[in-house]
Scaffold this motif. Structure first.
Motif, PDB file in Angstrom:
ATOM      1  N   THR A 176      23.407  39.483 -35.933  1.00  0.00           N
ATOM      2  CA  THR A 176      22.642  40.720 -35.715  1.00  0.00           C
ATOM      3  C   THR A 176      22.022  40.806 -34.329  1.00  0.00           C
ATOM      4  O   THR A 176      21.281  41.736 -34.037  1.00  0.00           O
ATOM      5  CB  THR A 176      21.522  40.860 -36.769  1.00  0.00           C
ATOM      6  OG1 THR A 176      20.700  39.683 -36.739  1.00  0.00           O
ATOM      7  CG2 THR A 176      22.100  41.034 -38.161  1.00  0.00           C
ATOM      8  N   GLY A 177      22.310  39.840 -33.469  1.00  0.00           N
ATOM      9  CA  GLY A 177      21.765  39.885 -32.114  1.00  0.00           C
ATOM     10  C   GLY A 177      20.631  38.900 -31.923  1.00  0.00           C
ATOM     11  O   GLY A 177      19.826  38.663 -32.823  1.00  0.00           O
ATOM     12  N   VAL A 178      20.570  38.326 -30.750  1.00  0.00           N
ATOM     13  CA  VAL A 178      19.558  37.326 -30.448  1.00  0.00           C
ATOM     14  C   VAL A 178      18.218  37.994 -30.154  1.00  0.00           C
ATOM     15  O   VAL A 178      18.158  39.121 -29.653  1.00  0.00           O
ATOM     16  CB  VAL A 178      20.015  36.460 -29.257  1.00  0.00           C
ATOM     17  CG1 VAL A 178      20.022  37.255 -27.958  1.00  0.00           C
ATOM     18  CG2 VAL A 178      19.173  35.206 -29.116  1.00  0.00           C
ATOM     19  N   ASN A 179      17.117  37.307 -30.481  1.00  0.00           N
ATOM     20  CA  ASN A 179      15.775  37.829 -30.233  1.00  0.00           C
ATOM     21  C   ASN A 179      15.356  37.445 -28.807  1.00  0.00           C
ATOM     22  O   ASN A 179      14.665  36.450 -28.586  1.00  0.00           O
ATOM     23  CB  ASN A 179      14.791  37.262 -31.257  1.00  0.00           C
ATOM     24  CG  ASN A 179      13.439  37.953 -31.205  1.00  0.00           C
ATOM     25  OD1 ASN A 179      13.068  38.532 -30.189  1.00  0.00           O
ATOM     26  ND2 ASN A 179      12.702  37.891 -32.294  1.00  0.00           N
ATOM     27  N   VAL A 180      15.796  38.253 -27.855  1.00  0.00           N
ATOM     28  CA  VAL A 180      15.540  37.943 -26.447  1.00  0.00           C
ATOM     29  C   VAL A 180      14.046  37.995 -26.133  1.00  0.00           C
ATOM     30  O   VAL A 180      13.507  37.142 -25.414  1.00  0.00           O
ATOM     31  CB  VAL A 180      16.315  38.918 -25.529  1.00  0.00           C
ATOM     32  CG1 VAL A 180      15.998  38.640 -24.065  1.00  0.00           C
ATOM     33  CG2 VAL A 180      17.814  38.813 -25.776  1.00  0.00           C
ATOM     34  N   GLU A 181      13.348  38.986 -26.678  1.00  0.00           N
ATOM     35  CA  GLU A 181      11.929  39.186 -26.355  1.00  0.00           C
ATOM     36  C   GLU A 181      11.088  37.979 -26.769  1.00  0.00           C
ATOM     37  O   GLU A 181      10.281  37.461 -25.989  1.00  0.00           O
ATOM     38  CB  GLU A 181      11.409  40.456 -27.030  1.00  0.00           C
ATOM     39  CG  GLU A 181      12.048  41.745 -26.532  1.00  0.00           C
ATOM     40  CD  GLU A 181      13.465  41.961 -27.068  1.00  0.00           C
ATOM     41  OE1 GLU A 181      13.849  41.293 -28.065  1.00  0.00           O
ATOM     42  OE2 GLU A 181      14.192  42.777 -26.479  1.00  0.00           O
ATOM     43  N   GLN A 182      11.275  37.515 -28.012  1.00  0.00           N
ATOM     44  CA  GLN A 182      10.491  36.375 -28.479  1.00  0.00           C
ATOM     45  C   GLN A 182      10.875  35.093 -27.749  1.00  0.00           C
ATOM     46  O   GLN A 182      10.023  34.254 -27.443  1.00  0.00           O
ATOM     47  CB  GLN A 182      10.670  36.194 -29.990  1.00  0.00           C
ATOM     48  CG  GLN A 182       9.838  35.078 -30.609  1.00  0.00           C
ATOM     49  CD  GLN A 182       8.336  35.337 -30.544  1.00  0.00           C
ATOM     50  OE1 GLN A 182       7.899  36.445 -30.272  1.00  0.00           O
ATOM     51  NE2 GLN A 182       7.549  34.297 -30.778  1.00  0.00           N
ATOM     52  N   THR A 183      12.154  34.949 -27.445  1.00  0.00           N
ATOM     53  CA  THR A 183      12.598  33.767 -26.712  1.00  0.00           C
ATOM     54  C   THR A 183      11.974  33.741 -25.319  1.00  0.00           C
ATOM     55  O   THR A 183      11.536  32.689 -24.834  1.00  0.00           O
ATOM     56  CB  THR A 183      14.136  33.734 -26.614  1.00  0.00           C
ATOM     57  OG1 THR A 183      14.702  33.897 -27.918  1.00  0.00           O
ATOM     58  CG2 THR A 183      14.617  32.414 -26.032  1.00  0.00           C
ATOM     59  N   CYS A 184      11.905  34.901 -24.680  1.00  0.00           N
ATOM     60  CA  CYS A 184      11.237  34.997 -23.371  1.00  0.00           C
ATOM     61  C   CYS A 184       9.757  34.648 -23.481  1.00  0.00           C
ATOM     62  O   CYS A 184       9.202  33.982 -22.597  1.00  0.00           O
ATOM     63  CB  CYS A 184      11.388  36.415 -22.810  1.00  0.00           C
ATOM     64  SG  CYS A 184      12.729  36.576 -21.615  1.00  0.00           S
ATOM     65  N   ALA A 185       9.122  35.106 -24.547  1.00  0.00           N
ATOM     66  CA  ALA A 185       7.698  34.816 -24.734  1.00  0.00           C
ATOM     67  C   ALA A 185       7.466  33.311 -24.848  1.00  0.00           C
ATOM     68  O   ALA A 185       6.501  32.776 -24.283  1.00  0.00           O
ATOM     69  CB  ALA A 185       7.169  35.531 -25.970  1.00  0.00           C
ATOM     70  N   ILE A 186       8.351  32.628 -25.558  1.00  0.00           N
ATOM     71  CA  ILE A 186       8.245  31.171 -25.684  1.00  0.00           C
ATOM     72  C   ILE A 186       8.365  30.511 -24.308  1.00  0.00           C
ATOM     73  O   ILE A 186       7.608  29.604 -23.957  1.00  0.00           O
ATOM     74  CB  ILE A 186       9.342  30.637 -26.633  1.00  0.00           C
ATOM     75  CG1 ILE A 186       9.121  31.134 -28.065  1.00  0.00           C
ATOM     76  CG2 ILE A 186       9.416  29.114 -26.579  1.00  0.00           C
ATOM     77  CD1 ILE A 186       7.896  30.596 -28.742  1.00  0.00           C
ATOM     78  N   ALA A 187       9.325  30.984 -23.511  1.00  0.00           N
ATOM     79  CA  ALA A 187       9.530  30.419 -22.174  1.00  0.00           C
ATOM     80  C   ALA A 187       8.324  30.676 -21.275  1.00  0.00           C
ATOM     81  O   ALA A 187       7.848  29.774 -20.568  1.00  0.00           O
ATOM     82  CB  ALA A 187      10.801  30.992 -21.559  1.00  0.00           C
ATOM     83  N   ARG A 188       7.830  31.904 -21.291  1.00  0.00           N
ATOM     84  CA  ARG A 188       6.692  32.265 -20.420  1.00  0.00           C
ATOM     85  C   ARG A 188       5.438  31.478 -20.787  1.00  0.00           C
ATOM     86  O   ARG A 188       4.741  30.957 -19.913  1.00  0.00           O
ATOM     87  CB  ARG A 188       6.412  33.762 -20.513  1.00  0.00           C
ATOM     88  CG  ARG A 188       7.363  34.647 -19.722  1.00  0.00           C
ATOM     89  CD  ARG A 188       6.791  36.047 -19.575  1.00  0.00           C
ATOM     90  NE  ARG A 188       6.452  36.629 -20.877  1.00  0.00           N
ATOM     91  CZ  ARG A 188       7.287  37.397 -21.590  1.00  0.00           C
ATOM     92  NH1 ARG A 188       8.491  37.668 -21.125  1.00  0.00           N
ATOM     93  NH2 ARG A 188       6.910  37.884 -22.746  1.00  0.00           N
ATOM     94  N   GLU A 189       5.129  31.429 -22.072  1.00  0.00           N
ATOM     95  CA  GLU A 189       3.872  30.816 -22.508  1.00  0.00           C
ATOM     96  C   GLU A 189       3.886  29.291 -22.378  1.00  0.00           C
ATOM     97  O   GLU A 189       2.831  28.678 -22.247  1.00  0.00           O
ATOM     98  CB  GLU A 189       3.566  31.205 -23.957  1.00  0.00           C
ATOM     99  CG  GLU A 189       3.323  32.696 -24.163  1.00  0.00           C
ATOM    100  CD  GLU A 189       2.129  33.206 -23.380  1.00  0.00           C
ATOM    101  OE1 GLU A 189       1.135  32.461 -23.238  1.00  0.00           O
ATOM    102  OE2 GLU A 189       2.173  34.359 -22.909  1.00  0.00           O
ATOM    103  N   SER A 190       5.073  28.695 -22.430  1.00  0.00           N
ATOM    104  CA  SER A 190       5.161  27.237 -22.328  1.00  0.00           C
ATOM    105  C   SER A 190       5.427  26.764 -20.908  1.00  0.00           C
ATOM    106  O   SER A 190       5.064  25.643 -20.541  1.00  0.00           O
ATOM    107  CB  SER A 190       6.269  26.710 -23.241  1.00  0.00           C
ATOM    108  OG  SER A 190       7.545  27.133 -22.779  1.00  0.00           O
ATOM    109  N   GLY A 191       6.105  27.609 -20.115  1.00  0.00           N
ATOM    110  CA  GLY A 191       6.512  27.209 -18.782  1.00  0.00           C
ATOM    111  C   GLY A 191       7.702  26.257 -18.784  1.00  0.00           C
ATOM    112  O   GLY A 191       8.031  25.664 -17.750  1.00  0.00           O
ATOM    113  N   LEU A 192       8.364  26.119 -19.933  1.00  0.00           N
ATOM    114  CA  LEU A 192       9.488  25.192 -20.054  1.00  0.00           C
ATOM    115  C   LEU A 192      10.823  25.920 -19.991  1.00  0.00           C
ATOM    116  O   LEU A 192      10.896  27.135 -20.147  1.00  0.00           O
ATOM    117  CB  LEU A 192       9.402  24.431 -21.380  1.00  0.00           C
ATOM    118  CG  LEU A 192       8.123  23.643 -21.644  1.00  0.00           C
ATOM    119  CD1 LEU A 192       8.238  22.878 -22.950  1.00  0.00           C
ATOM    120  CD2 LEU A 192       7.816  22.687 -20.495  1.00  0.00           C
TER     121      LEU A 192
END
Length: 240
Positions: A176-192
């Motif tokens: 059904t498609g990847v959750n790009v928005e939430q994945t970006c949020a994880i990257a931004r908030e963690s810096g990883l």
């Protein structure tokens, strides 16, 4: 953008689950080692292997033996996760030749053990954060934790981990498609650095992830879409 084909193992066979439900399993009648070699031949630069039996119930000797065969059969790195609950488990997989191991349940339940793993094994440790509606789920996605995915991402960053594999379990295996928005949020908030996982259904998903790489997403795991013939690995690699 690195495209990483996935091999999920259940009782030594290639399978795919829908939303992580062990009752909703589809078996693909292909030898996992042959599948791994075909991915390598198609141009893959890494393979992601999961021991589903281990994720649900603990280490599975059949699957561990299959993973060892896969590692020996290919020359590209193999990333492995599922059922890794102790230093012995991690040490065993690294001795087998796994380039990187993905810790999931243990990272959520025992921050101290995760820190120990990082001290012992460094960059060979990645953390799998699996979430349903933003909340972390563990034990094969059957137990919901009280910590959010973003909170756990920040915590594992503090522990010294440098990579997260993030899966939106509501999308995994659903095409059904990847959750790009939430994945970006994880990257931004963690810096990883973050590997996206779950729901990839078309080449457009690869394009969307590539367009969002500035937020910290640098790779994507693709499974069911390849097995169902939605696109070929070569096509995905060309776009990535």
């Amino acid at each position: 953008m690195l495209v990483i084909p996935a091999i999920d193992l259940k009782e030594g066979r290639c399978v795919r689950l829908t939303q992580g439900r062990r009752s909703d399993v589809k078996v693909y009648d292909a030898d996992p080692v042959d599948v791994a070699k075909s991915f390598e031949d198609a141009g893959a630069r890494m393979i992601h292997v999961v021991d589903l039996d281990g994720a649900f119930e603990g280490p599975n000797s059949i699957n561990r033996k299959v993973v060892r065969r896969i590692i020996r059969a290919v020359e590209i790195p193999v990333q492995f996760g599922g059922g890794l609950r102790s230093v012995h488990d991690v040490q065993q997989m690294i001795e087998y030749g796994a380039a990187q191991v993905v810790i999931g349940t243990l990272a959520a339940e025992s921050p101290e053990t995760l820190e120990l793993f990082v001290q012992l094994f460094g960059f060979r440790i990645a953390v799998g954060i699996d979430a349903r509606n933003g909340q972390v789920v563990t034990h094969g996605w059957e137990k919901e934790e009280k910590i959010s995915a973003i909170e756990l991402a920040q915590r594992v960053a503090d522990a010294g981990v440098d990579r997260i594999v993030y899966t939106d379990v509501t999308r995994d295996g659903t095409l059904t498609g990847v959750n790009v928005e939430q994945t970006c949020a994880i990257a931004r908030e963690s810096g990883l650095k973050v590997t996206a996982s779950g729901g990839v259904s078309s080449l457009d998903d690869i394009r969307r992830l590539k367009a969002a790489r500035s937020c910290g997403i640098d790779s994507v795991i693709v499974g069911k879409a390849l097995y169902e013939g939605r696109f070929t690995l070569q096509e995905a690699l060309r776009i990535a």
